[in-house]
Design a protein around this motif. Structure first.
Motif, short mmCIF file in Angstrom:
data_model
loop_
_atom_site.label_atom_id
_atom_site.label_comp_id
_atom_site.label_asym_id
_atom_site.label_seq_id
_atom_site.Cartn_x
_atom_site.Cartn_y
_atom_site.Cartn_z
N ASP A 148 0.77 -1.16 0.07
CA ASP A 148 0.08 0.14 0.01
C ASP A 148 0.93 1.04 0.00
OD1 ASP A 148 -2.23 -1.54 -0.08
OD2 ASP A 148 -2.75 -1.41 2.05
N GLN A 149 1.77 1.17 0.82
CA GLN A 149 2.88 2.35 0.95
C GLN A 149 3.64 2.46 -0.47
OE1 GLN A 149 1.26 3.56 3.89
NE2 GLN A 149 3.15 4.75 3.47
N LEU A 345 -4.86 4.70 14.86
CA LEU A 345 -4.96 4.45 13.51
C LEU A 345 -5.79 5.38 12.56
CD1 LEU A 345 -3.86 2.78 11.10
CD2 LEU A 345 -5.51 1.00 11.93
N ALA A 346 -7.10 5.58 13.44
CA ALA A 346 -8.10 6.56 12.61
C ALA A 346 -7.38 7.85 12.48
CB ALA A 346 -9.16 6.50 13.55
N GLN A 349 -4.86 7.81 9.43
CA GLN A 349 -5.44 7.71 8.38
C GLN A 349 -6.07 9.15 7.91
OE1 GLN A 349 -8.20 4.30 9.16
NE2 GLN A 349 -6.83 2.81 8.41
N GLU A 350 -6.81 9.70 8.85
CA GLU A 350 -7.48 11.03 8.52
C GLU A 350 -6.38 11.87 8.21
OE1 GLU A 350 -10.60 13.66 7.71
OE2 GLU A 350 -10.32 11.64 7.84
N ARG A 353 -5.16 11.36 4.72
CA ARG A 353 -6.06 11.61 3.91
C ARG A 353 -6.03 13.34 3.56
NH1 ARG A 353 -11.07 13.53 3.20
NH2 ARG A 353 -11.18 13.99 5.43
N GLU A 373 2.35 10.32 5.49
CA GLU A 373 2.34 9.27 4.97
C GLU A 373 3.30 8.28 5.85
OE1 GLU A 373 0.25 8.15 3.13
OE2 GLU A 373 -0.25 9.57 1.73
N LEU A 376 1.33 7.30 9.08
CA LEU A 376 0.52 6.52 8.76
C LEU A 376 1.19 5.03 8.69
CD1 LEU A 376 -2.47 5.50 8.04
CD2 LEU A 376 -2.01 6.08 5.68
N ARG A 380 0.45 1.74 11.12
CA ARG A 380 -0.13 0.79 10.75
C ARG A 380 0.65 -0.42 10.95
NH1 ARG A 380 -1.79 0.80 4.51
NH2 ARG A 380 -2.77 -1.21 5.19
#
Length: 408
Positions: A148-149, A345-346, A349-350, A353, A373, A376, A380
């Motif tokens: 993903d990264q 984590l939330a 992620q925000e 984004r 990034e 994040l 993770r």
């Protein structure tokens, strides 16, 4: 590099597609490992040997055939075989003092201890497989994060190139984004290699290559709240200590029974050469315990019984302390995992984004995007590490609290 990125993308697609395949669960892995584990084979052989020992203990002593010739090769009337007297009979040992029952009881106690050892071997196999399964799942999850990264870094490098072409950013941004993408691609390769190694270790233990792992199994966490105290009475460790005391008790009983001398009764028939007549002969033999009365053996067995009892008390203390520590470790790991997989984590992620949107619209600098990034990705990975740590702590606790078989 393009071919490498294509390969990574294909691998990521495979990872996404794995839920549709037959996934290997932990219980399936434990069952598969139990059928091919050398420790399980050794435990089965030990059980067979203990059962054979018990069967042997129940056997009675064999009678002995006896033949005796008297009055031969002498002088005068006893020269040659003219006056020979031949006696033929059997000697039947009679065990006294409850030797056979004590011997059977000792074999039964040893058989029970061997059964417990087989259960301990099974619990050890489950813990070992669980650890390998956790490592394989966590490594695969880290590989997913790395993929993903890499996708995000590739998109960021493409966006930086477009900004440079439009004159909205300096070429330094494009170079920085390209360096980030290259480093992320290298990280993908490293994590994939570690994931493959973990999968091979698991496959070696279970005897075949897993088609796919149940990656979602790592996410399961217990509900928050107080825990009930864990009973330690019927754990395998304490049951094994109790069995050692029972074996020592049976040894004391067996040693005491050995102090009672046995009888040997020998009915026989004697033929008298001079008259040609026959006569019955009865012989009785009993050992005289002059040099070895068996007292030392009883003292030795009693000392072994005291040692087993002391070891049982020490085992109880050690098990209770280990369970308390393992339960606290598992609870703390669960709290860390909930935090890492929930609010932290939330938030990461925000933040990532928002940074992506702001960077595309020119509101945020590239360094802000890279920092978001990176945060994040670290969050993770920290969440995966926390989940794996909880699962490992839980596996240790389950091994310590594994119950003994009810038939013991």
């Amino acid at each position: 590099m393009k071919s490498f990125v294509a390969a990574v993308t294909a691998a990521a697609c495979c990872i996404v597609a794995t839920p549709t395949l037959a996934q290997l669960t932990l219980d399936q892995a434990v069952v598969a490992a139990g059928g091919s584990a050398p420790a399980a084979d050794a435990a089965t052989a030990a059980l067979a040997a203990a059962q054979a020992t018990r069967d042997v203990a129940a056997l009675r002593p064999n009678p002995q055939f006896q033949a005796q010739i008297e009055n031969i090769a002498g002088s005068g009337a006893y020269a040659g075989l003219r006056s020979a007297e031949t006696t033929i009979g059997v000697s039947i040992p009679l065990e006294l003092g409850g030797k056979r029952g004590a011997r059977i009881a000792a074999a039964d106690a040893a058989l029970t201890r061997t059964r417990l050892q087989a259960a301990i071997a099974g619990a050890d196999i489950r813990q070992q497989v669980t650890q390998l399964f956790i490592e394989a799942v966590a490594a695969e999850r880290r590989a997913v994060v790395a993929n993903d990264q890499l996708r995000i870094a590739t998109d960021a490098a493409r966006a930086a190139g477009l900004r440079v072409e439009a004159g909205r950013a300096s070429p330094l941004e494009q170079q920085r984004a390209e360096v980030t993408r290259l480093n992320t691609a290298a990280q993908v390769e490293r994590t994939r290699r570690l994931a493959d190694a973990a999968a091979r270790n698991l496959a070696r233990r279970i005897g075949h290559d897993p088609v796919a792992l149940d990656l979602a199994w790592l996410d399961a966490l217990p509900p928050a709240g107080p825990r009930r105290p864990i009973e330690t009475e019927r754990t395998l460790a304490l049951a094994a200590a109790d069995a050692d005391v029972a074996v020592a008790d049976a040894g004391v009983r067996l040693a005491r029974s050995q102090r009672v001398p046995d009888l040997s009764v020998g009915p026989a028939v004697r033929r008298l050469s001079q008259t040609g007549d026959t006569a019955a002969v009865i012989s009785v033999a009993i050992p005289i315990p002059v040099f070895d009365s068996g007292r030392r053996a009883v003292d030795q067995a009693a000392a072994e019984r005291s040692r087993a009892e002391a070891q049982r008390r020490a085992t109880r203390l050690d098990v209770e302390q280990a369970i308390t520590d393992a339960q606290a470790e598992a609870d703390n790991a669960a709290i860390t995992a909930r935090t890492a997989t929930g609010p932290a984590l939330a938030a990461a992620q925000e933040a990532a984004r928002i940074a992506r949107i702001g960077y595309r619209e020119g509101k945020f600098a590239q360094l802000d995007l890279l920092d978001a990034e990176r945060t994040l990705a670290d969050t993770r990975l920290a969440a995966i590490d926390a989940l794996a740590a909880y699962r490992l702590a839980r596996a240790r606790l389950e091994r310590l609290t594994a119950p003994a078989p009810q038939d013991n």
